[in-house]
Design a protein around this motif. Structure first.
Motif, PDB file in Angstrom:
ATOM      1  N   LEU A  29      22.160  17.029  38.008  1.00 51.36           N
ATOM      2  CA  LEU A  29      20.984  17.894  38.074  1.00 51.36           C
ATOM      3  C   LEU A  29      21.186  19.169  37.263  1.00 51.36           C
ATOM      4  O   LEU A  29      20.258  19.664  36.623  1.00 51.36           O
ATOM      5  CB  LEU A  29      20.680  18.245  39.536  1.00 51.36           C
ATOM      6  N   VAL A  30      22.399  19.706  37.274  1.00 45.63           N
ATOM      7  CA  VAL A  30      22.704  20.896  36.476  1.00 45.63           C
ATOM      8  C   VAL A  30      22.518  20.600  34.989  1.00 45.63           C
ATOM      9  O   VAL A  30      21.985  21.418  34.238  1.00 45.63           O
ATOM     10  CB  VAL A  30      24.137  21.394  36.762  1.00 45.63           C
ATOM     11  N   ARG A  31      22.950  19.411  34.554  1.00 50.31           N
ATOM     12  CA  ARG A  31      22.768  19.028  33.144  1.00 50.31           C
ATOM     13  C   ARG A  31      21.291  18.919  32.796  1.00 50.31           C
ATOM     14  O   ARG A  31      20.868  19.330  31.701  1.00 50.31           O
ATOM     15  CB  ARG A  31      23.488  17.707  32.863  1.00 50.31           C
ATOM     16  N   VAL A  32      20.490  18.381  33.724  1.00 44.75           N
ATOM     17  CA  VAL A  32      19.046  18.274  33.475  1.00 44.75           C
ATOM     18  C   VAL A  32      18.437  19.664  33.336  1.00 44.75           C
ATOM     19  O   VAL A  32      17.561  19.891  32.490  1.00 44.75           O
ATOM     20  CB  VAL A  32      18.356  17.497  34.617  1.00 44.75           C
ATOM     21  N   MET A  33      18.897  20.616  34.151  1.00 46.57           N
ATOM     22  CA  MET A  33      18.381  21.982  34.053  1.00 46.57           C
ATOM     23  C   MET A  33      18.652  22.582  32.681  1.00 46.57           C
ATOM     24  O   MET A  33      17.903  23.422  32.192  1.00 46.57           O
ATOM     25  CB  MET A  33      19.028  22.868  35.123  1.00 46.57           C
ATOM     26  N   THR A  34      19.733  22.139  32.047  1.00 47.41           N
ATOM     27  CA  THR A  34      20.106  22.678  30.742  1.00 47.41           C
ATOM     28  C   THR A  34      19.431  21.934  29.598  1.00 47.41           C
ATOM     29  O   THR A  34      19.006  22.534  28.610  1.00 47.41           O
ATOM     30  CB  THR A  34      21.634  22.607  30.559  1.00 47.41           C
ATOM     31  N   GLU A  35      19.296  20.602  29.751  1.00 48.56           N
ATOM     32  CA  GLU A  35      18.894  19.777  28.616  1.00 48.56           C
ATOM     33  C   GLU A  35      17.533  19.093  28.777  1.00 48.56           C
ATOM     34  O   GLU A  35      17.001  18.553  27.805  1.00 48.56           O
ATOM     35  CB  GLU A  35      19.959  18.686  28.390  1.00 48.56           C
ATOM     36  N   GLY A  36      16.964  19.080  29.985  1.00 44.73           N
ATOM     37  CA  GLY A  36      15.760  18.291  30.234  1.00 44.73           C
ATOM     38  C   GLY A  36      14.478  18.950  29.782  1.00 44.73           C
ATOM     39  O   GLY A  36      14.461  20.078  29.285  1.00 44.73           O
ATOM     40  N   SER A  37      13.378  18.224  29.967  1.00 49.15           N
ATOM     41  CA  SER A  37      12.048  18.748  29.661  1.00 49.15           C
ATOM     42  C   SER A  37      11.661  19.805  30.685  1.00 49.15           C
ATOM     43  O   SER A  37      12.361  19.994  31.697  1.00 49.15           O
ATOM     44  CB  SER A  37      11.024  17.614  29.688  1.00 49.15           C
ATOM     45  N   ALA A  38      10.558  20.489  30.464  1.00 52.35           N
ATOM     46  CA  ALA A  38      10.123  21.548  31.380  1.00 52.35           C
ATOM     47  C   ALA A  38       9.894  21.005  32.789  1.00 52.35           C
ATOM     48  O   ALA A  38      10.318  21.619  33.780  1.00 52.35           O
ATOM     49  CB  ALA A  38       8.844  22.199  30.841  1.00 52.35           C
ATOM     50  N   SER A  39       9.240  19.853  32.896  1.00 57.26           N
ATOM     51  CA  SER A  39       8.973  19.290  34.222  1.00 57.26           C
ATOM     52  C   SER A  39      10.269  18.818  34.889  1.00 57.26           C
ATOM     53  O   SER A  39      10.464  19.013  36.093  1.00 57.26           O
ATOM     54  CB  SER A  39       7.980  18.129  34.120  1.00 57.26           C
ATOM     55  N   SER A  40      11.171  18.231  34.110  1.00 58.97           N
ATOM     56  CA  SER A  40      12.447  17.780  34.662  1.00 58.97           C
ATOM     57  C   SER A  40      13.289  18.958  35.137  1.00 58.97           C
ATOM     58  O   SER A  40      13.940  18.898  36.181  1.00 58.97           O
ATOM     59  CB  SER A  40      13.225  16.978  33.615  1.00 58.97           C
ATOM     60  N   LYS A  41      13.279  20.052  34.366  1.00 56.03           N
ATOM     61  CA  LYS A  41      14.004  21.253  34.776  1.00 56.03           C
ATOM     62  C   LYS A  41      13.467  21.792  36.091  1.00 56.03           C
ATOM     63  O   LYS A  41      14.230  22.208  36.967  1.00 56.03           O
ATOM     64  CB  LYS A  41      13.900  22.326  33.692  1.00 56.03           C
ATOM     65  N   ALA A  42      12.136  21.780  36.238  1.00 52.55           N
ATOM     66  CA  ALA A  42      11.522  22.285  37.468  1.00 52.55           C
ATOM     67  C   ALA A  42      11.951  21.454  38.675  1.00 52.55           C
ATOM     68  O   ALA A  42      12.263  21.998  39.746  1.00 52.55           O
ATOM     69  CB  ALA A  42      10.002  22.280  37.328  1.00 52.55           C
ATOM     70  N   ILE A  43      12.001  20.132  38.508  1.00 54.26           N
ATOM     71  CA  ILE A  43      12.400  19.246  39.608  1.00 54.26           C
ATOM     72  C   ILE A  43      13.882  19.432  39.927  1.00 54.26           C
ATOM     73  O   ILE A  43      14.276  19.538  41.091  1.00 54.26           O
ATOM     74  CB  ILE A  43      12.100  17.776  39.264  1.00 54.26           C
TER      75      ILE A  43
END
Length: 318
Positions: A29-43
């Protein structure tokens, strides 16, 4: 005689937020916060901060909390390797079982102690637990890297707003004898003063930014500006879900859980002292500086020899 009450010991436990973020799922989840899309970061941010609640949430409630559609939640679950939302929720619950069991045991112990229900006693107990969690979760290698960056920086900027401004002032005071140039960014001013100080920050500088719930938006924006100028960012904050964590090159965590306040500063203060001590003893030159500083101010401290404290001036006796 030492009583059992006087020998209270707080178990050394990482905070639930840090422990969850350190799990395999939390790291994903930390990696998604760094690399994901805006919606993925929010989730991902919502899950890192509200992982305890997830077990009781329906997909519609999670979607509402993240301000996305249920389809986006389902797609997010599949993207991080789960069959559907239910499978992701079950995986979070499994991680939490191991993370929260010792924490809940600690809380139950606090509630059973003499004085349980007394706000002052409970506040002190949580402060002790937060400090113990900071010690347990401290990465010494990360602390050494922070000290290295502070030592080699042309200028060290220290930033905090609100209650964190007092922590920033204390840290700046500790750093001044051992760093070439230290600037307390906000000081007695606000955002405009802080922005003015940071206008000339460069890649040769370090910004130490401090914020705890409730996070100051201007701190996040100014840290982002310093990062855009390639300055090294060191964050002192409470958990991996903090907006300062993803902006930082190095993060020092100080859990701030409290039964009444929005956040406790006890662990942050302890972490500042730990950082200052590590810097002081990091090399012989700093040890010598500390000795000279003590010698220089000793004459002005209470209990010093009266003769050595006398200075020329209208009050000096002839």
């Amino acid at each position: 005689m030492t009583t059992n009450k006087a020998r209270r010991a707080t178990p050394s436990l990482p905070s639930p937020a840090v422990a969850f973020a350190q799990s395999e799922l939390g790291q994903q989840l930390v990696r998604v916060m760094t690399e994901g899309s805006a919606s993925s970061k929010a989730i991902a941010e919502y899950l890192l901060r509200n992982h305890v609640r997830l077990a009781a949430l329906r997909i519609e409630e999670l979607a509402e909390g993240c301000q996305v559609s249920t389809a986006t939640i389902s797609r997010f679950a599949r993207d991080i390797g789960f069959r559907n939302f239910a499978a992701m929720r079950a995986a979070v619950a499994e991680v939490l079982q191991g993370v929260l069991q010792p924490v809940e045991k600690l809380r139950s112990t606090i509630e059973r102690r003499d004085g349980a229900g007394v706000p002052a006693v409970e506040s002190l107990e949580y402060a002790a637990a937060n400090i113990a969690a900071s010690a347990s979760g401290l990465q010494l290698a990360e602390l050494d890297k922070v000290v290295h960056q502070l030592t080699r920086a042309s200028t060290v900027y220290v930033l905090g707003f609100g209650l964190s401004s007092y922590l920033a002032g204390l840290l700046a005071l500790h750093l001044q004898p051992f760093c070439p140039h230290v600037v307390e960014v906000a000081g007695q001013g606000g955002t405009e003063v802080a922005a003015g100080h940071l206008a000339n920050i460069t890649a040769k500088d370090v910004l130490v930014v401090i914020s705890f719930p409730r996070y100051a938006l201007d701190v996040v924006r100014l840290a982002g500006f310093a990062r855009s100028r390639n300055a090294c960012i060191v964050s002192l904050t409470d958990a991996p879900a903090s907006p300062l964590a993803e902006l930082a090159d190095h993060v020092l965590y100080a859990p701030g859980e409290h039964p009444v306040l929005s956040s406790s500063s006890a662990a942050a203060l302890a972490m500042i002292e730990a950082l200052a001590v590590t810097l002081m003893v990091s090399n012989k030159e700093n040890v010598d500086k500390a000795a000279r500083l003590t010698e220089a101010i000793s004459a002005y401290l209470y209990g010093a020899d009266a003769g050595s404290a006398a200075r020329p001036g209208k009050n000096a006796r002839k």
